[in-house]
Enzyme design. Structure first.
Site, PDB file in Angstrom:
ATOM      1  N   ASN A  34       0.468  -1.305   0.390  1.00 59.28           N
ATOM      2  CA  ASN A  34       0.293   0.225   0.108  1.00 59.28           C
ATOM      3  C   ASN A  34       1.189   1.432   0.021  1.00 59.28           C
ATOM      4  OD1 ASN A  34      -2.441  -1.807   0.490  1.00 59.28           O
ATOM      5  ND2 ASN A  34      -1.879  -1.916   2.307  1.00 59.28           N
ATOM      6  N   GLN A  72      -2.201   2.304   3.528  1.00 56.32           N
ATOM      7  CA  GLN A  72      -1.375   2.843   4.203  1.00 56.32           C
ATOM      8  C   GLN A  72      -1.454   3.291   5.260  1.00 56.32           C
ATOM      9  OE1 GLN A  72       2.143   4.692   2.134  1.00 56.32           O
ATOM     10  NE2 GLN A  72       3.881   3.649   3.098  1.00 56.32           N
ATOM     11  N   HIS A 101       6.812  -0.930   2.893  1.00 60.36           N
ATOM     12  CA  HIS A 101       6.538  -2.425   3.321  1.00 60.36           C
ATOM     13  C   HIS A 101       5.880  -2.750   2.905  1.00 60.36           C
ATOM     14  CE1 HIS A 101       3.439   0.068   5.282  1.00 60.36           C
ATOM     15  NE2 HIS A 101       2.921  -1.607   5.284  1.00 60.36           N
ATOM     16  N   HIS A 156       3.199  -6.479   2.258  1.00 62.30           N
ATOM     17  CA  HIS A 156       2.400  -7.829   3.049  1.00 62.30           C
ATOM     18  C   HIS A 156       2.579  -9.152   2.409  1.00 62.30           C
ATOM     19  CE1 HIS A 156       0.796  -4.912   5.190  1.00 62.30           C
ATOM     20  NE2 HIS A 156       0.326  -3.878   4.129  1.00 62.30           N
TER      21      HIS A 156
HETATM   22  P1  5GP Z   1       0.114  -0.811   5.932  1.00 61.62           P
HETATM   23  O1  5GP Z   1      -2.100  -0.482   6.343  1.00 61.62           O
HETATM   24  O2  5GP Z   1       0.991   0.268   6.472  1.00 61.62           O
HETATM   25  O3  5GP Z   1       0.384  -1.556   4.571  1.00 61.62           O
HETATM   26  O4  5GP Z   1      -0.159  -1.980   7.174  1.00 61.62           O
HETATM   27  C1  5GP Z   1       0.679  -1.924   8.571  1.00 61.62           C
HETATM   28  C2  5GP Z   1       0.747  -2.693   8.881  1.00 61.62           C
HETATM   29  O5  5GP Z   1       1.891  -3.011   9.981  1.00 61.62           O
HETATM   30  C3  5GP Z   1      -0.193  -2.837   9.760  1.00 61.62           C
HETATM   31  O6  5GP Z   1      -0.689  -4.503   8.583  1.00 61.62           O
HETATM   32  C4  5GP Z   1      -0.053  -3.392  10.750  1.00 61.62           C
HETATM   33  O7  5GP Z   1      -0.744  -4.731  11.259  1.00 61.62           O
HETATM   34  C5  5GP Z   1       1.350  -3.638  11.355  1.00 61.62           C
HETATM   35  N1  5GP Z   1       2.042  -2.984  12.287  1.00 61.62           N
HETATM   36  C6  5GP Z   1       1.413  -2.005  12.614  1.00 61.62           C
HETATM   37  N2  5GP Z   1       2.168  -1.637  14.058  1.00 61.62           N
HETATM   38  C7  5GP Z   1       2.710  -3.022  14.490  1.00 61.62           C
HETATM   39  C8  5GP Z   1       4.403  -3.161  14.699  1.00 61.62           C
HETATM   40  O8  5GP Z   1       4.873  -2.754  16.133  1.00 61.62           O
HETATM   41  N3  5GP Z   1       5.076  -4.151  14.322  1.00 61.62           N
HETATM   42  C9  5GP Z   1       3.735  -4.975  13.862  1.00 61.62           C
HETATM   43  N4  5GP Z   1       4.829  -6.973  13.158  1.00 61.62           N
HETATM   44  N5  5GP Z   1       3.581  -5.162  12.919  1.00 61.62           N
HETATM   45  C10 5GP Z   1       2.655  -3.643  13.276  1.00 61.62           C
END
Ligand code: 5GP
Ligand code: ZN
Length: 138
Positions: free
Chosen positions: A88, A95, A101, A103
């Site tokens: 994202n 995001q 990052h 997934h």
């Molecule tokens: P995004 O929504 O930005 O694509 O994904 C961020 C991801 O980071 C989410 O799936 C969320 O669960 C994960 N995440 C957020 N904070 C932490 C953390 O402190 N540790 C870990 N392991 N994952 C995290």
């Protein structure tokens, strides 16, 4: 380069703990704290990039090479039937952590993962024009 107050820069540096399944000088791979499915993990570069729009091609190539290995490792251990790679960029795209990052989300029959959109209808004239204009940037 790292960014102050970036959660994933701190995870990358080991300053905030993560359940890490692999790391090298350039990348860390760790399990998502709120997994969409069993084995959901994230690959991050240790260098800070906000989004795909900042990531350089060499890092992207190395990251995706690593993704193939992580995907095979997850599949071998978890016997998942498939896998979504989700990445994202921007709030509009979902995001929430602004450190690039990727997934890796293993898929299983009956899981609750939802990576879907409503299929639209292509305007072929517009697509041809876009192919030229966007293509000229690549
Ligand atoms: P995004 O929504 O930005 O694509 O994904 C961020 C991801 O980071 C989410 O799936 C969320 O669960 C994960 N995440 C957020 N904070 C932490 C953390 O402190 N540790 C870990 N392991 N994952 C995290
Ligand atoms: Zn960062």
């Amino acid at each position: 380069m790292r960014k102050d107050d970036c959660l994933f820069c701190k995870i990358a540096a080991g300053e905030i703990p993560s359940t890490t399944l692999y790391e090298n000088d350039d990348f860390r791979v760790f399990f998502d704290i709120n997994p969409a499915s069993r084995g959901h993990c994230l690959i991050i570069p240790k260098q800070h990039y906000d989004t795909i729009f900042d990531l350089d091609g060499t890092s992207a190539a190395s990251l995706f090479t690593l993704a193939t290995k992580v995907a095979r490792g997850l599949k071998a251990e978890l016997n998942c039937e498939g896998m979504n790679l989700v990445q994202n960029n921007g709030t509009i795209a979902g995001q929430t952590v602004f450190h690039f990052h990727l997934h890796l989300i293993p898929r299983y029959t009956g899981d609750t993962v939802n990576v879907q959109w409503q299929p639209g209808e292509a305007d072929m004239d517009e697509l041809k024009a876009l192919a030229e204009s966007v293509g000229s940037h690549i």
